[in-house]
Design a protein around this motif. Structure first.
Motif, PDB file in Angstrom:
ATOM      1  N   PRO A  22       0.800  -1.234   0.000  1.00 56.36           N
ATOM      2  CA  PRO A  22       0.000   0.000   0.000  1.00 56.36           C
ATOM      3  C   PRO A  22       0.826   1.274   0.000  1.00 56.36           C
ATOM      4  N   ILE A  23       0.150   2.366  -0.220  1.00 55.21           N
ATOM      5  CA  ILE A  23       0.618   3.697   0.132  1.00 55.21           C
ATOM      6  C   ILE A  23       0.506   3.794   1.657  1.00 55.21           C
ATOM      7  N   VAL A  24       1.411   4.530   2.303  1.00 56.54           N
ATOM      8  CA  VAL A  24       1.335   4.718   3.755  1.00 56.54           C
ATOM      9  C   VAL A  24       1.346   6.208   4.060  1.00 56.54           C
ATOM     10  N   ILE A  25       0.266   6.692   4.657  1.00 60.28           N
ATOM     11  CA  ILE A  25       0.146   8.099   5.042  1.00 60.28           C
ATOM     12  C   ILE A  25      -0.357   8.166   6.472  1.00 60.28           C
ATOM     13  N   ASN A  26       0.415   8.816   7.325  1.00 60.50           N
ATOM     14  CA  ASN A  26       0.063   8.941   8.743  1.00 60.50           C
ATOM     15  C   ASN A  26      -0.200   7.571   9.382  1.00 60.50           C
ATOM     16  N   GLY A  27       0.545   6.582   8.942  1.00 60.66           N
ATOM     17  CA  GLY A  27       0.420   5.237   9.496  1.00 60.66           C
ATOM     18  C   GLY A  27      -0.718   4.425   8.908  1.00 60.66           C
ATOM     19  N   GLU A  28      -1.578   5.051   8.108  1.00 57.69           N
ATOM     20  CA  GLU A  28      -2.706   4.347   7.491  1.00 57.69           C
ATOM     21  C   GLU A  28      -2.288   3.777   6.138  1.00 57.69           C
ATOM     22  N   ARG A  29      -2.863   2.621   5.811  1.00 48.83           N
ATOM     23  CA  ARG A  29      -2.589   1.951   4.541  1.00 48.83           C
ATOM     24  C   ARG A  29      -3.699   2.242   3.538  1.00 48.83           C
TER      25      ARG A  29
ATOM     26  N   GLY B 163       9.691   2.315  16.148  1.00 45.29           N
ATOM     27  CA  GLY B 163       9.009   3.322  16.951  1.00 45.29           C
ATOM     28  C   GLY B 163       8.849   4.677  16.317  1.00 45.29           C
ATOM     29  N   LEU B 164       9.071   4.789  15.016  1.00 45.45           N
ATOM     30  CA  LEU B 164       8.898   6.084  14.354  1.00 45.45           C
ATOM     31  C   LEU B 164       7.431   6.498  14.424  1.00 45.45           C
ATOM     32  N   PRO B 165       7.130   7.692  14.916  1.00 41.57           N
ATOM     33  CA  PRO B 165       5.733   8.122  15.040  1.00 41.57           C
ATOM     34  C   PRO B 165       5.027   8.243  13.684  1.00 41.57           C
ATOM     35  N   LYS B 166       3.721   8.088  13.716  1.00 42.61           N
ATOM     36  CA  LYS B 166       2.920   8.218  12.498  1.00 42.61           C
ATOM     37  C   LYS B 166       3.103   9.601  11.884  1.00 42.61           C
ATOM     38  N   GLY B 167       3.134   9.619  10.558  1.00 41.80           N
ATOM     39  CA  GLY B 167       3.204  10.887   9.831  1.00 41.80           C
ATOM     40  C   GLY B 167       4.607  11.394   9.596  1.00 41.80           C
ATOM     41  N   VAL B 168       5.599  10.846  10.294  1.00 44.19           N
ATOM     42  CA  VAL B 168       6.973  11.299  10.087  1.00 44.19           C
ATOM     43  C   VAL B 168       7.514  10.765   8.758  1.00 44.19           C
ATOM     44  N   LEU B 169       7.125   9.543   8.405  1.00 43.94           N
ATOM     45  CA  LEU B 169       7.498   8.986   7.105  1.00 43.94           C
ATOM     46  C   LEU B 169       6.246   8.558   6.365  1.00 43.94           C
ATOM     47  N   ASN B 170       6.017   9.183   5.224  1.00 36.91           N
ATOM     48  CA  ASN B 170       4.876   8.843   4.380  1.00 36.91           C
ATOM     49  C   ASN B 170       5.395   8.234   3.083  1.00 36.91           C
ATOM     50  N   PHE B 171       4.863   7.066   2.741  1.00 40.01           N
ATOM     51  CA  PHE B 171       5.330   6.272   1.608  1.00 40.01           C
ATOM     52  C   PHE B 171       4.399   6.508   0.434  1.00 40.01           C
TER      53      PHE B 171
ATOM     54  N   LYS C 230      -2.522  14.913   1.072  1.00 39.65           N
ATOM     55  CA  LYS C 230      -2.829  14.310   2.371  1.00 39.65           C
ATOM     56  C   LYS C 230      -1.539  13.998   3.144  1.00 39.65           C
ATOM     57  N   ALA C 231      -0.516  13.558   2.420  1.00 31.69           N
ATOM     58  CA  ALA C 231       0.760  13.245   3.055  1.00 31.69           C
ATOM     59  C   ALA C 231       1.425  14.500   3.606  1.00 31.69           C
ATOM     60  N   PHE C 232       1.327  15.601   2.886  1.00 31.06           N
ATOM     61  CA  PHE C 232       1.889  16.855   3.401  1.00 31.06           C
ATOM     62  C   PHE C 232       1.130  17.328   4.637  1.00 31.06           C
ATOM     63  N   GLU C 233      -0.186  17.192   4.630  1.00 27.50           N
ATOM     64  CA  GLU C 233      -0.972  17.553   5.817  1.00 27.50           C
ATOM     65  C   GLU C 233      -0.519  16.731   7.014  1.00 27.50           C
ATOM     66  N   SER C 234      -0.333  15.445   6.793  1.00 29.09           N
ATOM     67  CA  SER C 234       0.130  14.549   7.849  1.00 29.09           C
ATOM     68  C   SER C 234       1.516  14.948   8.333  1.00 29.09           C
ATOM     69  N   SER C 235       2.399  15.298   7.401  1.00 21.53           N
ATOM     70  CA  SER C 235       3.768  15.666   7.755  1.00 21.53           C
ATOM     71  C   SER C 235       3.813  16.951   8.572  1.00 21.53           C
ATOM     72  N   LEU C 236       3.015  17.924   8.175  1.00 22.50           N
ATOM     73  CA  LEU C 236       2.992  19.192   8.907  1.00 22.50           C
ATOM     74  C   LEU C 236       2.513  18.990  10.338  1.00 22.50           C
ATOM     75  N   GLU C 237       1.535  18.115  10.509  1.00 23.18           N
ATOM     76  CA  GLU C 237       1.031  17.836  11.856  1.00 23.18           C
ATOM     77  C   GLU C 237       2.084  17.074  12.668  1.00 23.18           C
ATOM     78  N   ALA C 238       2.715  16.092  12.042  1.00 20.15           N
ATOM     79  CA  ALA C 238       3.738  15.314  12.740  1.00 20.15           C
ATOM     80  C   ALA C 238       4.951  16.162  13.111  1.00 20.15           C
TER      81      ALA C 238
END
Length: 515
Positions: free
Chosen positions: A38-45, A225-233, A77-85
Protein backbone atom coordinates in the motif's frame (compact mmCIF):
# COMPACT_ATOMS: atom_id res chain seq x y z
CA UNK A 1 27.39 7.00 26.08
CA UNK A 2 27.29 6.39 22.32
CA UNK A 3 29.78 3.86 21.00
CA UNK A 4 32.07 4.91 18.11
CA UNK A 5 30.81 4.13 14.62
CA UNK A 6 31.99 0.84 13.15
CA UNK A 7 31.34 -0.28 9.59
CA UNK A 8 28.96 -3.24 9.29
CA UNK A 9 31.08 -6.21 8.17
CA UNK A 10 30.42 -7.96 4.88
CA UNK A 11 29.36 -11.60 4.81
CA UNK A 12 32.03 -14.14 3.90
CA UNK A 13 30.28 -16.34 1.35
CA UNK A 14 33.23 -18.72 1.19
CA UNK A 15 31.89 -19.91 4.56
CA UNK A 16 29.42 -22.73 3.84
CA UNK A 17 27.26 -21.85 6.86
CA UNK A 18 26.90 -18.28 5.61
CA UNK A 19 25.94 -19.54 2.17
CA UNK A 20 23.21 -21.72 3.67
CA UNK A 21 21.93 -18.78 5.72
CA UNK A 22 21.67 -16.65 2.60
CA UNK A 23 19.93 -19.44 0.70
CA UNK A 24 17.42 -19.64 3.53
CA UNK A 25 16.82 -15.89 3.11
CA UNK A 26 16.17 -16.44 -0.59
CA UNK A 27 13.67 -19.21 0.18
CA UNK A 28 11.87 -17.03 2.71
CA UNK A 29 11.55 -14.10 0.32
CA UNK A 30 10.42 -16.33 -2.55
CA UNK A 31 7.40 -17.34 -0.45
CA UNK A 32 6.49 -13.65 -0.10
CA UNK A 33 6.52 -12.78 -3.80
CA UNK A 34 3.50 -11.35 -5.59
CA UNK A 35 1.81 -9.57 -2.68
CA UNK A 36 0.06 -6.20 -2.78
CA UNK A 37 1.71 -3.24 -1.04
CA UNK A 38 0.00 0.00 0.00
CA UNK A 39 0.62 3.70 0.13
CA UNK A 40 1.33 4.72 3.76
CA UNK A 41 0.15 8.10 5.04
CA UNK A 42 0.06 8.94 8.74
CA UNK A 43 0.42 5.24 9.50
CA UNK A 44 -2.71 4.35 7.49
CA UNK A 45 -2.59 1.95 4.54
CA UNK A 46 -4.24 2.91 1.26
CA UNK A 47 -4.65 0.57 -1.71
CA UNK A 48 -5.42 1.78 -5.22
CA UNK A 49 -6.43 -0.07 -8.34
CA UNK A 50 -3.55 1.45 -10.31
CA UNK A 51 -0.37 -0.46 -9.40
CA UNK A 52 3.34 -0.48 -10.00
CA UNK A 53 4.33 -4.03 -10.95
CA UNK A 54 7.80 -4.94 -9.75
CA UNK A 55 9.48 -7.87 -11.52
CA UNK A 56 12.70 -9.83 -11.16
CA UNK A 57 15.03 -8.44 -13.87
CA UNK A 58 16.65 -11.87 -14.21
CA UNK A 59 13.27 -13.59 -14.62
CA UNK A 60 10.68 -11.37 -16.30
CA UNK A 61 7.83 -13.74 -15.45
CA UNK A 62 8.44 -13.49 -11.71
CA UNK A 63 6.44 -10.71 -10.04
CA UNK A 64 8.00 -9.34 -6.86
CA UNK A 65 4.96 -7.32 -5.84
CA UNK A 66 2.13 -5.00 -6.81
CA UNK A 67 2.49 -1.56 -5.25
CA UNK A 68 -0.34 0.99 -5.13
CA UNK A 69 0.29 4.24 -6.96
CA UNK A 70 -0.22 7.52 -5.15
CA UNK A 71 -2.16 10.39 -6.73
CA UNK A 72 -1.81 14.13 -6.24
CA UNK A 73 -4.60 13.88 -3.66
CA UNK A 74 -2.48 11.38 -1.71
CA UNK A 75 0.45 13.81 -1.87
CA UNK A 76 -1.66 16.62 -0.41
CA UNK A 77 -2.83 14.31 2.37
CA UNK A 78 0.76 13.25 3.06
CA UNK A 79 1.89 16.85 3.40
CA UNK A 80 -0.97 17.55 5.82
CA UNK A 81 0.13 14.55 7.85
CA UNK A 82 3.77 15.67 7.75
CA UNK A 83 2.99 19.19 8.91
CA UNK A 84 1.03 17.84 11.86
CA UNK A 85 3.74 15.31 12.74
CA UNK A 86 6.41 18.03 12.54
CA UNK A 87 4.88 19.82 15.53
CA UNK A 88 6.07 17.02 17.80
CA UNK A 89 8.86 15.34 15.83
CA UNK A 90 10.75 18.57 15.18
CA UNK A 91 10.89 19.27 18.92
CA UNK A 92 11.61 15.71 20.05
CA UNK A 93 14.99 15.30 21.72
CA UNK A 94 17.66 14.38 19.13
CA UNK A 95 18.77 11.49 21.32
CA UNK A 96 15.27 10.01 21.07
CA UNK A 97 15.26 10.42 17.28
CA UNK A 98 18.70 8.83 17.01
CA UNK A 99 17.60 5.93 19.20
CA UNK A 100 14.95 5.00 16.62
CA UNK A 101 17.66 4.74 13.97
CA UNK A 102 19.77 2.54 16.23
CA UNK A 103 16.79 0.26 16.87
CA UNK A 104 16.09 0.08 13.13
CA UNK A 105 19.73 -0.86 12.50
CA UNK A 106 19.42 -3.69 14.99
CA UNK A 107 16.26 -4.98 13.29
CA UNK A 108 17.87 -4.99 9.84
CA UNK A 109 21.04 -6.58 11.21
CA UNK A 110 19.03 -9.49 12.61
CA UNK A 111 17.29 -9.92 9.23
CA UNK A 112 20.29 -9.05 7.06
CA UNK A 113 20.09 -12.01 4.68
CA UNK A 114 16.37 -11.49 4.22
CA UNK A 115 16.88 -7.89 3.12
CA UNK A 116 19.74 -8.92 0.84
CA UNK A 117 17.51 -11.60 -0.67
CA UNK A 118 14.89 -8.96 -1.50
CA UNK A 119 17.65 -7.05 -3.30
CA UNK A 120 18.59 -10.17 -5.26
CA UNK A 121 14.99 -10.65 -6.38
CA UNK A 122 13.88 -7.07 -6.99
CA UNK A 123 17.12 -5.30 -8.02
CA UNK A 124 18.89 -8.32 -9.52
CA UNK A 125 21.87 -8.00 -7.19
CA UNK A 126 24.39 -10.84 -6.88
CA UNK A 127 24.90 -12.07 -3.35
CA UNK A 128 27.99 -10.04 -2.50
CA UNK A 129 26.57 -6.83 -3.99
CA UNK A 130 23.26 -7.35 -2.17
CA UNK A 131 25.06 -8.01 1.10
CA UNK A 132 27.08 -4.81 0.66
CA UNK A 133 23.90 -2.85 -0.10
CA UNK A 134 22.24 -4.04 3.11
CA UNK A 135 25.39 -3.43 5.15
CA UNK A 136 25.55 0.14 3.82
CA UNK A 137 21.95 0.74 4.87
CA UNK A 138 22.81 -0.41 8.39
CA UNK A 139 25.84 1.89 8.32
CA UNK A 140 23.68 4.88 7.38
CA UNK A 141 21.32 4.19 10.29
CA UNK A 142 24.17 3.90 12.76
CA UNK A 143 26.26 6.78 11.39
CA UNK A 144 23.53 9.38 11.00
CA UNK A 145 22.21 8.63 14.46
CA UNK A 146 25.66 9.38 15.88
CA UNK A 147 26.08 12.47 13.71
CA UNK A 148 22.81 13.88 15.07
CA UNK A 149 24.10 13.45 18.60
CA UNK A 150 27.27 15.35 17.64
CA UNK A 151 25.15 18.30 16.52
CA UNK A 152 22.94 18.47 19.63
CA UNK A 153 24.90 21.30 21.24
CA UNK A 154 25.51 23.26 18.04
CA UNK A 155 28.85 25.03 17.59
CA UNK A 156 30.74 27.33 19.96
CA UNK A 157 30.70 31.11 19.52
CA UNK A 158 32.56 33.89 21.27
CA UNK A 159 30.85 35.93 24.01
CA UNK A 160 31.33 39.61 24.81
CA UNK A 161 30.93 41.37 28.11
CA UNK A 162 27.30 41.19 29.20
CA UNK A 163 26.35 39.15 26.12
CA UNK A 164 25.95 35.40 25.52
CA UNK A 165 25.77 33.97 22.01
CA UNK A 166 24.58 30.52 20.99
CA UNK A 167 24.68 28.74 17.63
CA UNK A 168 22.45 25.72 17.20
CA UNK A 169 20.54 23.70 14.60
CA UNK A 170 16.85 23.16 14.13
CA UNK A 171 14.88 21.12 11.57
CA UNK A 172 13.35 22.63 8.45
CA UNK A 173 10.00 20.88 8.03
CA UNK A 174 8.57 18.39 5.52
CA UNK A 175 10.64 17.34 2.52
CA UNK A 176 10.75 14.85 -0.30
CA UNK A 177 13.15 11.95 -0.85
CA UNK A 178 13.49 10.53 -4.37
CA UNK A 179 16.02 7.66 -4.32
CA UNK A 180 17.22 5.42 -7.19
CA UNK A 181 16.83 1.72 -7.88
CA UNK A 182 20.48 0.72 -8.02
CA UNK A 183 21.08 0.83 -4.26
CA UNK A 184 17.51 -0.06 -3.46
CA UNK A 185 18.04 -0.40 0.27
CA UNK A 186 21.20 1.58 1.10
CA UNK A 187 20.46 4.85 -0.70
CA UNK A 188 16.73 4.63 0.02
CA UNK A 189 17.62 4.23 3.68
CA UNK A 190 20.31 6.89 3.85
CA UNK A 191 18.43 9.59 1.95
CA UNK A 192 15.32 8.95 4.06
CA UNK A 193 16.67 8.65 7.59
CA UNK A 194 19.13 11.55 7.39
CA UNK A 195 16.44 14.24 7.17
CA UNK A 196 14.24 12.26 9.57
CA UNK A 197 16.83 12.06 12.35
CA UNK A 198 17.43 15.77 11.82
CA UNK A 199 13.78 16.30 12.81
CA UNK A 200 12.05 16.56 9.43
CA UNK A 201 9.07 14.50 8.20
CA UNK A 202 9.67 12.88 4.81
CA UNK A 203 7.56 11.92 1.80
CA UNK A 204 9.37 8.95 0.25
CA UNK A 205 8.77 8.32 -3.44
CA UNK A 206 10.71 5.14 -4.28
CA UNK A 207 11.88 4.13 -7.74
CA UNK A 208 9.14 2.42 -9.73
CA UNK A 209 11.67 -0.38 -10.37
CA UNK A 210 12.26 -1.29 -6.71
CA UNK A 211 9.32 -0.14 -4.54
CA UNK A 212 8.95 -3.31 -2.46
CA UNK A 213 12.31 -3.11 -0.71
CA UNK A 214 11.54 0.56 0.06
CA UNK A 215 8.28 -0.52 1.70
CA UNK A 216 10.26 -2.97 3.82
CA UNK A 217 12.26 -0.01 5.17
CA UNK A 218 9.02 1.73 6.11
CA UNK A 219 7.98 -1.35 8.08
CA UNK A 220 11.32 -1.45 9.90
CA UNK A 221 11.15 2.20 10.94
CA UNK A 222 7.59 1.74 12.16
CA UNK A 223 8.69 -1.28 14.20
CA UNK A 224 11.54 0.79 15.64
CA UNK A 225 9.01 3.32 16.95
CA UNK A 226 8.90 6.08 14.35
CA UNK A 227 5.73 8.12 15.04
CA UNK A 228 2.92 8.22 12.50
CA UNK A 229 3.20 10.89 9.83
CA UNK A 230 6.97 11.30 10.09
CA UNK A 231 7.50 8.99 7.10
CA UNK A 232 4.88 8.84 4.38
CA UNK A 233 5.33 6.27 1.61
CA UNK A 234 4.06 7.59 -1.72
CA UNK A 235 5.09 5.35 -4.63
CA UNK A 236 3.81 6.29 -8.05
CA UNK A 237 4.36 7.28 -11.62
CA UNK A 238 7.02 10.05 -11.85
CA UNK A 239 5.09 11.62 -14.73
CA UNK A 240 2.05 12.01 -12.47
CA UNK A 241 3.46 12.92 -9.06
CA UNK A 242 7.15 13.77 -9.62
CA UNK A 243 6.79 17.45 -10.48
CA UNK A 244 3.94 17.81 -8.00
CA UNK A 245 6.17 16.68 -5.13
CA UNK A 246 8.95 19.06 -6.16
CA UNK A 247 6.65 22.02 -6.83
CA UNK A 248 4.49 21.68 -3.70
CA UNK A 249 4.48 24.81 -1.58
CA UNK A 250 5.11 22.79 1.60
CA UNK A 251 8.26 21.08 0.28
CA UNK A 252 11.24 22.37 2.24
CA UNK A 253 13.85 20.17 0.60
CA UNK A 254 14.26 17.57 -2.14
CA UNK A 255 16.81 14.81 -1.55
CA UNK A 256 17.41 13.23 -4.96
CA UNK A 257 19.68 10.59 -6.43
CA UNK A 258 19.36 9.75 -10.11
CA UNK A 259 20.11 10.96 -13.61
CA UNK A 260 21.60 14.28 -14.63
CA UNK A 261 18.50 15.12 -16.68
CA UNK A 262 16.10 14.57 -13.79
CA UNK A 263 18.38 16.23 -11.26
CA UNK A 264 18.78 19.43 -13.24
CA UNK A 265 15.03 19.49 -13.86
CA UNK A 266 14.42 19.27 -10.11
CA UNK A 267 16.91 22.06 -9.41
CA UNK A 268 15.22 24.30 -11.98
CA UNK A 269 11.67 23.62 -10.74
CA UNK A 270 12.63 23.92 -7.08
CA UNK A 271 13.97 27.43 -7.70
CA UNK A 272 10.51 28.72 -8.62
CA UNK A 273 8.54 30.13 -5.69
CA UNK A 274 4.96 28.80 -5.63
CA UNK A 275 1.88 30.65 -4.40
CA UNK A 276 1.82 30.42 -0.63
CA UNK A 277 5.44 29.26 -0.37
CA UNK A 278 7.36 31.04 2.41
CA UNK A 279 10.79 29.44 2.15
CA UNK A 280 13.51 28.66 -0.38
CA UNK A 281 13.73 24.96 -1.22
CA UNK A 282 17.00 23.14 -0.80
CA UNK A 283 18.04 20.50 -3.32
CA UNK A 284 20.53 17.78 -2.50
CA UNK A 285 21.31 15.99 -5.74
CA UNK A 286 23.64 13.15 -6.72
CA UNK A 287 23.41 12.82 -10.48
CA UNK A 288 25.69 10.18 -11.92
CA UNK A 289 29.13 9.97 -13.42
CA UNK A 290 31.44 8.96 -16.22
CA UNK A 291 34.21 7.58 -14.08
CA UNK A 292 37.80 6.94 -15.08
CA UNK A 293 40.58 4.74 -13.81
CA UNK A 294 44.01 6.05 -14.82
CA UNK A 295 46.87 3.56 -15.10
CA UNK A 296 50.33 5.13 -15.03
CA UNK A 297 53.38 3.48 -16.64
CA UNK A 298 54.84 2.97 -13.17
CA UNK A 299 52.05 0.88 -11.64
CA UNK A 300 51.08 -2.54 -10.32
CA UNK A 301 49.51 -3.87 -13.51
CA UNK A 302 47.74 -6.81 -11.87
CA UNK A 303 46.17 -4.40 -9.40
CA UNK A 304 45.21 -2.12 -12.27
CA UNK A 305 43.42 -4.86 -14.22
CA UNK A 306 41.61 -6.11 -11.12
CA UNK A 307 40.50 -2.56 -10.20
CA UNK A 308 39.15 -1.92 -13.69
CA UNK A 309 37.24 -5.20 -13.95
CA UNK A 310 35.70 -5.02 -10.49
CA UNK A 311 34.80 -1.34 -10.84
CA UNK A 312 33.38 -1.75 -14.35
CA UNK A 313 31.34 -4.91 -13.91
CA UNK A 314 30.28 -4.97 -10.26
CA UNK A 315 26.44 -5.01 -10.29
CA UNK A 316 26.63 -4.99 -14.10
CA UNK A 317 28.07 -1.48 -14.13
CA UNK A 318 24.84 -0.07 -12.71
CA UNK A 319 26.57 2.29 -10.30
CA UNK A 320 27.12 6.00 -10.76
CA UNK A 321 30.66 5.31 -9.55
CA UNK A 322 31.33 2.47 -12.02
CA UNK A 323 34.49 2.57 -14.12
CA UNK A 324 33.31 3.07 -17.68
CA UNK A 325 36.62 4.55 -18.89
CA UNK A 326 40.09 3.04 -18.49
CA UNK A 327 42.79 5.48 -19.59
CA UNK A 328 46.20 3.83 -19.75
CA UNK A 329 49.74 4.96 -20.40
CA UNK A 330 50.79 3.73 -23.83
CA UNK A 331 53.69 1.71 -22.38
CA UNK A 332 51.37 -0.53 -20.32
CA UNK A 333 48.22 -0.32 -22.43
CA UNK A 334 48.30 -3.71 -24.11
CA UNK A 335 49.46 -5.63 -21.04
CA UNK A 336 46.74 -4.21 -18.76
CA UNK A 337 44.11 -4.71 -21.45
CA UNK A 338 45.10 -8.37 -21.84
CA UNK A 339 45.01 -8.91 -18.07
CA UNK A 340 41.58 -7.24 -17.85
CA UNK A 341 40.20 -9.41 -20.64
CA UNK A 342 41.51 -12.52 -18.91
CA UNK A 343 39.85 -11.56 -15.60
CA UNK A 344 36.59 -10.63 -17.32
CA UNK A 345 36.37 -14.02 -19.01
CA UNK A 346 36.25 -15.58 -15.53
CA UNK A 347 33.08 -13.67 -14.55
CA UNK A 348 29.85 -15.66 -14.30
CA UNK A 349 26.51 -14.23 -15.44
CA UNK A 350 23.14 -15.54 -14.26
CA UNK A 351 20.13 -15.24 -11.99
CA UNK A 352 21.35 -14.31 -8.48
CA UNK A 353 18.18 -15.70 -6.90
CA UNK A 354 19.16 -19.17 -8.14
CA UNK A 355 22.92 -19.21 -7.54
CA UNK A 356 25.87 -17.08 -6.54
CA UNK A 357 27.10 -15.30 -9.68
CA UNK A 358 29.36 -12.34 -10.42
CA UNK A 359 26.78 -10.52 -12.55
CA UNK A 360 23.02 -10.56 -12.84
CA UNK A 361 20.73 -8.82 -15.33
CA UNK A 362 20.35 -5.10 -15.95
CA UNK A 363 17.34 -3.62 -14.24
CA UNK A 364 14.66 -3.43 -16.95
CA UNK A 365 13.82 -3.50 -20.65
CA UNK A 366 14.54 0.21 -21.12
CA UNK A 367 18.01 -0.10 -19.64
CA UNK A 368 18.65 -3.28 -21.64
CA UNK A 369 17.85 -1.48 -24.91
CA UNK A 370 19.97 1.49 -23.89
CA UNK A 371 23.03 -0.67 -23.22
CA UNK A 372 22.49 -2.55 -26.50
CA UNK A 373 22.46 0.76 -28.34
CA UNK A 374 25.74 1.83 -26.75
CA UNK A 375 27.34 -1.48 -27.67
CA UNK A 376 26.46 -0.77 -31.30
CA UNK A 377 27.87 2.75 -30.94
CA UNK A 378 31.02 1.24 -29.47
CA UNK A 379 31.47 -1.03 -32.47
CA UNK A 380 31.65 2.10 -34.64
CA UNK A 381 33.87 4.08 -32.28
CA UNK A 382 36.38 1.43 -31.19
CA UNK A 383 37.21 -2.24 -31.45
CA UNK A 384 35.08 -4.79 -29.58
CA UNK A 385 37.50 -6.97 -27.63
CA UNK A 386 35.14 -8.99 -25.45
CA UNK A 387 31.42 -9.43 -24.81
CA UNK A 388 28.74 -7.48 -26.62
CA UNK A 389 26.22 -10.32 -26.39
CA UNK A 390 22.74 -9.63 -25.00
CA UNK A 391 19.77 -11.89 -24.23
CA UNK A 392 16.33 -10.83 -22.99
CA UNK A 393 14.52 -14.12 -23.55
CA UNK A 394 14.20 -14.74 -19.79
CA UNK A 395 15.79 -11.72 -18.18
CA UNK A 396 17.67 -8.60 -19.24
CA UNK A 397 21.17 -10.04 -19.55
CA UNK A 398 24.18 -8.26 -21.02
CA UNK A 399 27.61 -9.90 -21.07
CA UNK A 400 30.52 -7.84 -19.69
CA UNK A 401 31.83 -5.84 -22.63
CA UNK A 402 35.24 -4.29 -23.35
CA UNK A 403 36.14 -1.90 -26.18
CA UNK A 404 39.67 -0.76 -26.98
CA UNK A 405 41.24 2.13 -28.89
CA UNK A 406 38.36 4.52 -28.21
CA UNK A 407 38.96 8.24 -28.81
CA UNK A 408 38.75 10.48 -25.71
CA UNK A 409 35.83 12.50 -27.10
CA UNK A 410 33.86 9.53 -28.46
CA UNK A 411 30.30 9.08 -27.18
CA UNK A 412 31.37 5.86 -25.46
CA UNK A 413 33.86 7.94 -23.46
CA UNK A 414 31.51 10.83 -22.71
CA UNK A 415 27.97 9.58 -22.06
CA UNK A 416 26.78 7.67 -19.00
CA UNK A 417 25.80 4.13 -20.03
CA UNK A 418 24.93 2.55 -16.68
CA UNK A 419 25.71 -0.94 -17.87
CA UNK A 420 28.56 -3.47 -18.10
CA UNK A 421 30.57 -1.64 -20.77
CA UNK A 422 34.07 -0.21 -20.38
CA UNK A 423 36.11 1.68 -22.98
CA UNK A 424 39.93 1.65 -23.07
CA UNK A 425 41.97 4.61 -24.32
CA UNK A 426 45.69 5.37 -24.24
CA UNK A 427 47.83 8.44 -23.59
CA UNK A 428 51.49 9.40 -24.04
CA UNK A 429 52.19 10.80 -20.57
CA UNK A 430 50.62 11.45 -17.16
CA UNK A 431 49.47 14.98 -18.03
CA UNK A 432 47.55 13.58 -20.99
CA UNK A 433 46.10 10.79 -18.83
CA UNK A 434 44.79 13.43 -16.44
CA UNK A 435 43.52 15.65 -19.25
CA UNK A 436 41.43 12.80 -20.68
CA UNK A 437 40.12 11.87 -17.24
CA UNK A 438 38.87 15.44 -16.76
CA UNK A 439 37.33 15.89 -20.22
CA UNK A 440 33.72 14.99 -19.33
CA UNK A 441 30.97 17.06 -17.75
CA UNK A 442 30.89 14.67 -14.80
CA UNK A 443 33.12 14.63 -11.74
CA UNK A 444 31.99 11.88 -9.41
CA UNK A 445 34.70 9.26 -8.81
CA UNK A 446 38.05 8.33 -10.26
CA UNK A 447 41.12 6.29 -9.47
CA UNK A 448 44.83 6.47 -10.18
CA UNK A 449 46.95 3.33 -10.25
CA UNK A 450 50.54 4.51 -9.91
CA UNK A 451 53.70 4.10 -7.85
CA UNK A 452 54.88 7.60 -8.76
CA UNK A 453 54.31 9.82 -5.72
CA UNK A 454 54.71 13.03 -7.73
CA UNK A 455 51.95 11.91 -10.11
CA UNK A 456 49.66 10.89 -7.25
CA UNK A 457 50.06 14.28 -5.59
CA UNK A 458 49.36 16.06 -8.87
CA UNK A 459 46.17 14.01 -9.28
CA UNK A 460 45.15 14.74 -5.68
CA UNK A 461 44.28 18.30 -6.66
CA UNK A 462 44.04 18.23 -10.47
CA UNK A 463 41.81 15.16 -10.99
CA UNK A 464 38.44 16.91 -10.68
CA UNK A 465 36.20 14.40 -8.94
CA UNK A 466 34.52 14.35 -5.54
CA UNK A 467 35.83 10.89 -4.62
CA UNK A 468 39.35 10.02 -5.75
CA UNK A 469 41.07 6.73 -4.98
CA UNK A 470 44.74 5.83 -5.23
CA UNK A 471 45.76 2.26 -6.07
CA UNK A 472 42.30 0.74 -5.75
CA UNK A 473 39.05 0.71 -7.75
CA UNK A 474 36.72 3.69 -8.06
CA UNK A 475 33.64 2.08 -6.47
CA UNK A 476 32.70 0.85 -2.97
CA UNK A 477 32.71 4.01 -0.86
CA UNK A 478 31.98 3.13 2.78
CA UNK A 479 29.85 5.27 5.10
CA UNK A 480 32.03 7.24 7.51
CA UNK A 481 35.18 6.28 5.60
CA UNK A 482 34.66 7.78 2.13
CA UNK A 483 31.80 10.35 2.26
CA UNK A 484 30.27 10.27 -1.21
CA UNK A 485 29.37 13.01 -3.68
CA UNK A 486 30.69 14.57 -6.85
CA UNK A 487 31.69 17.76 -8.65
CA UNK A 488 30.53 19.35 -11.89
CA UNK A 489 27.38 17.70 -13.35
CA UNK A 490 27.62 14.83 -10.89
CA UNK A 491 25.66 16.81 -8.33
CA UNK A 492 25.81 19.09 -5.33
CA UNK A 493 28.72 17.23 -3.68
CA UNK A 494 26.55 16.51 -0.66
CA UNK A 495 28.97 13.89 0.72
CA UNK A 496 26.50 11.26 1.87
CA UNK A 497 27.82 9.23 4.77
CA UNK A 498 29.97 12.14 5.92
CA UNK A 499 30.12 14.58 8.84
CA UNK A 500 28.47 17.48 6.97
CA UNK A 501 25.52 15.62 5.47
CA UNK A 502 22.85 16.22 8.13
CA UNK A 503 23.38 19.97 7.91
CA UNK A 504 21.70 19.93 4.50
CA UNK A 505 18.45 19.27 6.40
CA UNK A 506 18.96 21.67 9.29
CA UNK A 507 18.77 25.41 9.73
CA UNK A 508 21.49 27.10 11.73
CA UNK A 509 20.23 29.67 14.21
CA UNK A 510 22.01 32.27 16.33
CA UNK A 511 20.53 33.63 19.57
CA UNK A 512 22.24 36.53 21.32
CA UNK A 513 21.20 37.51 24.84
CA UNK A 514 22.35 40.63 26.60
CA UNK A 515 22.65 40.39 30.35
Amino acid sequence: MVLPFKHEPFTDFSNENKRREFEEGLRKVKEELGKDYPIVINGERFFTNDKLVSINPANKKEVIGHVSKATKEHIDKAFESSLEAFKLWGKMAPVARADILFKAAAIVRRRKHEFSAWLAFEAGKPWGQADGDTAEGIDFLEYYGRQMLDLVNGKPLEDRANEHNSYFYQPMGPGVTIPPWNFAFAIVCGTTVAPIVAGNPVLLKPSENTPVIAYKLVEVLEEAGLPKGVLNFVPGDPAVIGDYLVDHKETRFINFTGSRATGTRIIERASKVQDGQQHLKRVVAEMGGKDTIIVDKDADLDLAADAIVNSAFGFSGQKCSACSRAVLHKDVYHEVLEKAVRLTKELTVGNPTEKDVNMGAVVNKKQFEKVKEYIEIGKREGELVLGGETDDSEGFFVKPTIFKDVAPKARLMQEEIFGPVVAFAKADNFDELLEIANNTEYGLTGAVISNNREHLEKARYDFHVGNLYFNRGCTAAIVGYQPFGGFKMSGTDSKAGGPDYLQHFLEAKVVSERY
